[in-house]
Scaffold this motif. Structure first.
Motif, short mmCIF file in Angstrom:
data_model
loop_
_atom_site.label_atom_id
_atom_site.label_comp_id
_atom_site.label_asym_id
_atom_site.label_seq_id
_atom_site.Cartn_x
_atom_site.Cartn_y
_atom_site.Cartn_z
N LYS A 182 11.69 32.25 -34.73
CA LYS A 182 11.98 33.56 -34.15
C LYS A 182 11.33 34.72 -34.91
CE LYS A 182 16.26 33.85 -36.71
NZ LYS A 182 17.68 33.85 -36.69
N ASN A 183 10.95 34.47 -36.17
CA ASN A 183 10.29 35.50 -36.98
C ASN A 183 8.77 35.37 -36.94
OD1 ASN A 183 12.79 36.63 -37.93
ND2 ASN A 183 12.98 34.78 -39.19
N LEU A 184 8.26 34.56 -36.02
CA LEU A 184 6.83 34.30 -35.86
C LEU A 184 6.23 33.60 -37.09
CD1 LEU A 184 5.81 37.57 -34.03
CD2 LEU A 184 6.10 35.30 -33.04
N LYS A 185 7.05 32.84 -37.78
CA LYS A 185 6.58 32.03 -38.90
C LYS A 185 6.15 30.68 -38.33
CE LYS A 185 7.90 30.08 -43.31
NZ LYS A 185 8.47 28.75 -43.30
N LEU A 186 4.92 30.29 -38.62
CA LEU A 186 4.37 29.04 -38.13
C LEU A 186 5.17 27.86 -38.67
CD1 LEU A 186 1.91 27.90 -36.51
CD2 LEU A 186 0.79 27.63 -38.71
N ILE A 187 5.59 26.98 -37.77
CA ILE A 187 6.31 25.77 -38.17
C ILE A 187 5.33 24.60 -38.26
CG2 ILE A 187 8.09 24.09 -37.52
CD1 ILE A 187 9.61 26.46 -36.22
N ASP A 188 4.60 24.37 -37.17
CA ASP A 188 3.64 23.26 -37.13
C ASP A 188 2.88 23.34 -35.81
OD1 ASP A 188 2.23 20.99 -37.90
OD2 ASP A 188 4.01 19.73 -38.16
#
Length: 185
Positions: A173-179
């Protein structure tokens, strides 16, 4: 030198299981919901759009190839086979994105903030589109996954990530890349 060769062989041998674990972890994250899923449109040969580009005329645009259509089907199959629920699917208004969304998910809505701003004809739209995207996700029900079928430049601008055609990129939700998962065409 023998130690280096030995380490390279070990890395090659364990690498596939690391990738499998990564994919399994990503699928588990997607099943939880609340993820932003960016998909670069499936394979459309070439780069950019022709000079005579008209958003209302697919014959003037760069479009999916047969390989791109098959890749779009694989994208949809990935979500179905892994039982990943999607809240909504949004697509750029470009025909190659619409076709990707249509084949992969059937139901979608277009949003102009997902349109490409690669060419000089649309470059001035970049700042407004990103602001509109940010405003849009600020009102998002963060319990459901959202899919955005869009373009390289949009994904790069939002996530600072350079996607391949048909690649699925997952962010929180914070636009942090997961994969991400690359779907072959």
């Amino acid at each position: 030198m023998k130690i280096l060769n030995f380490l390279v062989i070990i890395f090659i041998c364990i690498n596939p299981s690391v990738k499998a674990d990564s994919k399994k972890t990503l699928i588990e994250e997607l099943r939880k919901g609340g993820k932003l899923i960016f998909i670069r449109h499936a394979y459309a040969p070439g780069g950019g759009d022709p000079d005579n580009f008209d958003i209302n005329d697919c014959t003037t645009q760069r479009n999916l190839s047969d390989s791109g259509r098959a890749q779009s089907q694989k994208i949809g199959n990935f979500f179905k086979e892994n039982k990943i629920l999607i809240g909504k699917v949004y697509s750029s208004e470009w025909c190659r994105c619409i076709e990707t969304a249509s084949i992969a998910f059937k139901k979608y809505e277009t949003k102009n903030f997902l349109n490409s701003f690669f060419s000089s004809k649309f470059a001035n739209n970049r700042k407004k589109q990103i602001l509109d995207f940010d405003k849009f996700i600020s009102s998002w029900d963060k319990n459901k996954n959202l899919v955005f079928v869009t373009h390289y430049v949009v994904i790069f601008e939002i996530l600072n990530y350079a996607p391949s055609s048909g690649e699925i990129i997952v962010a929180d939700k914070n636009l942090k890349l997961i994969d991400s998962i690359k779907i072959k065409y």
